[in-house]
Design a protein around this motif. Structure first.
Motif, PDB file in Angstrom:
ATOM      1  N   VAL A  92       0.844  -1.205   0.000  1.00 12.61           N
ATOM      2  CA  VAL A  92       0.000   0.000   0.000  1.00 12.61           C
ATOM      3  C   VAL A  92       0.877   1.252   0.000  1.00 12.61           C
ATOM      4  O   VAL A  92       0.616   2.213  -0.741  1.00 12.61           O
ATOM      5  N   THR A  93       1.921   1.249   0.820  1.00 12.22           N
ATOM      6  CA  THR A  93       2.821   2.400   0.884  1.00 12.22           C
ATOM      7  C   THR A  93       3.446   2.684  -0.473  1.00 12.22           C
ATOM      8  O   THR A  93       3.433   3.828  -0.961  1.00 12.22           O
ATOM      9  N   MET A 136      -3.774 -10.948   2.408  1.00 10.12           N
ATOM     10  CA  MET A 136      -3.491  -9.616   1.886  1.00 10.12           C
ATOM     11  C   MET A 136      -4.689  -9.036   1.141  1.00 10.12           C
ATOM     12  O   MET A 136      -5.024  -7.847   1.280  1.00 10.12           O
ATOM     13  N   LYS A 137      -5.352  -9.845   0.345  1.00  4.80           N
ATOM     14  CA  LYS A 137      -6.524  -9.357  -0.379  1.00  4.80           C
ATOM     15  C   LYS A 137      -7.623  -8.920   0.592  1.00  4.80           C
ATOM     16  O   LYS A 137      -8.307  -7.911   0.353  1.00  4.80           O
ATOM     17  N   LEU A 138      -7.797  -9.669   1.669  1.00  4.55           N
ATOM     18  CA  LEU A 138      -8.784  -9.268   2.682  1.00  4.55           C
ATOM     19  C   LEU A 138      -8.400  -7.937   3.305  1.00  4.55           C
ATOM     20  O   LEU A 138      -9.254  -7.038   3.476  1.00  4.55           O
ATOM     21  N   LEU A 139      -7.134  -7.763   3.644  1.00  2.00           N
ATOM     22  CA  LEU A 139      -6.684  -6.516   4.245  1.00  2.00           C
ATOM     23  C   LEU A 139      -6.826  -5.343   3.288  1.00  2.00           C
ATOM     24  O   LEU A 139      -7.199  -4.234   3.690  1.00  2.00           O
ATOM     25  N   SER A 141      -9.037  -4.878   1.185  1.00  2.23           N
ATOM     26  CA  SER A 141     -10.447  -4.520   0.961  1.00  2.23           C
ATOM     27  C   SER A 141     -10.865  -3.304   1.768  1.00  2.23           C
ATOM     28  O   SER A 141     -11.883  -2.669   1.465  1.00  2.23           O
ATOM     29  N   GLY A 142     -10.092  -2.970   2.803  1.00  2.00           N
ATOM     30  CA  GLY A 142     -10.440  -1.845   3.650  1.00  2.00           C
ATOM     31  C   GLY A 142     -11.367  -2.193   4.796  1.00  2.00           C
ATOM     32  O   GLY A 142     -11.668  -1.351   5.648  1.00  2.00           O
ATOM     33  N   GLU A 143     -11.817  -3.444   4.819  1.00  2.00           N
ATOM     34  CA  GLU A 143     -12.725  -3.884   5.881  1.00  2.00           C
ATOM     35  C   GLU A 143     -11.930  -4.469   7.052  1.00  2.00           C
ATOM     36  O   GLU A 143     -10.760  -4.811   6.929  1.00  2.00           O
ATOM     37  N   GLU A 144     -12.594  -4.594   8.177  1.00  2.00           N
ATOM     38  CA  GLU A 144     -11.974  -5.248   9.321  1.00  2.00           C
ATOM     39  C   GLU A 144     -11.829  -6.739   9.030  1.00  2.00           C
ATOM     40  O   GLU A 144     -12.741  -7.367   8.498  1.00  2.00           O
ATOM     41  N   VAL A 145     -10.690  -7.294   9.398  1.00  3.37           N
ATOM     42  CA  VAL A 145     -10.357  -8.664   9.028  1.00  3.37           C
ATOM     43  C   VAL A 145     -10.160  -9.514  10.279  1.00  3.37           C
ATOM     44  O   VAL A 145      -9.458  -9.125  11.218  1.00  3.37           O
ATOM     45  N   SER A 160      -4.840   1.108   7.863  1.00  2.00           N
ATOM     46  CA  SER A 160      -5.168   2.524   7.994  1.00  2.00           C
ATOM     47  C   SER A 160      -5.341   3.210   6.646  1.00  2.00           C
ATOM     48  O   SER A 160      -5.916   4.288   6.559  1.00  2.00           O
ATOM     49  N   LEU A 161      -4.839   2.576   5.583  1.00  2.00           N
ATOM     50  CA  LEU A 161      -4.876   3.182   4.254  1.00  2.00           C
ATOM     51  C   LEU A 161      -5.160   2.108   3.217  1.00  2.00           C
ATOM     52  O   LEU A 161      -4.526   1.055   3.211  1.00  2.00           O
TER      53      LEU A 161
END
Length: 333
Positions: A92-93, A136-139, A141-145, A160-161
């Protein structure tokens, strides 16, 4: 045809200050877009003295401002070595640093010493790899995992992003075996066939990959790539002569890494193969014919090029890139 540039070629000399080589690589990146390249890629190995392997995420982040307009690819990050939460955050960074130009290229890894150093082994690497991509794909998504796997457990976790690219940076998966191409079809956005298999095995692997995509109901268009070694000169004989020493050196290095496994196609690490059987080798016309044939017969639409006969002096290296730019790339279909 998208063409990538193996940027490690410019940062692998253990006898010169590395910061100087990084600056030379940055200069190459500043020129690469106008020369016709579309991707720079950086590999990963650990504890590999005396060979030099700068780490890909950090190197690509450093080069991102100089590589304007180019995609940045980890080629290849050894995913089972790492905690997937960390790699998800790093991806993400870098995706934001590059304004959505980042591609996560991943593979299993194979060196026993490396796997052991990261607390794993060849037996567990596939399940670690598959779990890591799923998590990683779950994370991303922006949702809580909440995730409870064999290797990774995450609870009440939310990044956070979100990634700059939606739904996430493309995942390109390295493959040199039937199992790997099937994983690439199921889990990734593109397969990346490695530089060691011969051209006949590249055709076998692409057929297997297309078959796996068909079973999954996926279109193969835009999904087939390869990283290949190139030896290019004004004439075929010069190219092959200049490349023999480096080809033998690389075969010896990967042989010492025990890269050949019984599940992979023949990687030619014994050194018996002729260069044209596995590399892009010859004059610019020869090289164009090889790449175009692979596009027409196998559906290749991305190729990354690592040099077997790159000159040692930096001005000569720029001339070498100019030769590729002017006499090879315009002839790719």
């Amino acid at each position: 045809m998208e063409v990538g540039l193996y940027i490690r070629d410019y940062m692998d000399d253990a006898e010169r200050p590395m910061h100087q080589q990084v600056e030379e690589a940055a200069e190459v990146c500043r020129r690469a877009k106008s020369l016709g390249f579309s991707v720079i890629y950086m590999p990963q190995h650990y504890i590999s003295h005396p060979t030099v392997w700068m780490q890909p995420m950090q190197t690509l982040a450093r080069l991102a401002p100089d590589a304007e307009g180019l995609k940045l690819l980890t080629g290849i990050l050894l995913l089972p070595y790492h905690n997937p939460v960390d790699i998800a955050e790093q991806a993400v960074t870098l995706d934001h640093i590059s304004n959505g130009r980042f591609i996560l290229g991943v593979g299993l890894g194979y060196r026993v010493a490396e796997l052991a150093a990261f607390g794993t082994n060849r037996r567990d690497r596939v399940s670690r790899f598959e779990e890591s991509i799923e998590l990683m794909k779950l994370l991303w998504s922006g949702e809580e995992v909440n995730y409870d796997g064999k290797h990774w457990q995450v609870h009440d976790a939310r990044l956070s992003l979100a990634p700059a690219q939606e739904p996430h940076p493309p995942i390109w998966i390295a493959a040199q075996s039937r199992g790997a191409v099937r994983r690439a079809a199921a889990l990734g956005d593109r397969v990346i066939l490695g530089p060691q298999p011969g051209w006949k095995d590249i055709s076998v692997l692409t057929r297997q990959y297309k078959g796996a995509l068909e079973e999954l109901g996926k279109d193969p268009a835009g999904r087939i790539g390869a990283h290949r070694s190139i030896a290019i000169a004004r004439d075929r004989e010069t190219a092959i002569t200049e490349a023999r020493e480096m080809a033998a050196k690389k075969a010896g290095m990967y042989g010492s890494f025990n890269m050949q496994e019984n599940t992979t196609v023949d990687l030619g690490l014994g050194g018996q193969r002729e260069l044209p059987d596995w590399a892009v080798a010859g004059s610019p016309q020869d090289c164009a014919e090889i790449i175009n044939r692979c596009r027409e017969e196998d559906g290749l639409d991305y190729i990354g090029l690592a040099s077997l006969n790159l000159p040692r002096e930096f001005p000569a290296r720029l001339d070498y890139l100019q030769l590729i730019s002017e006499e090879l790339l315009p002839h790719l279909q």
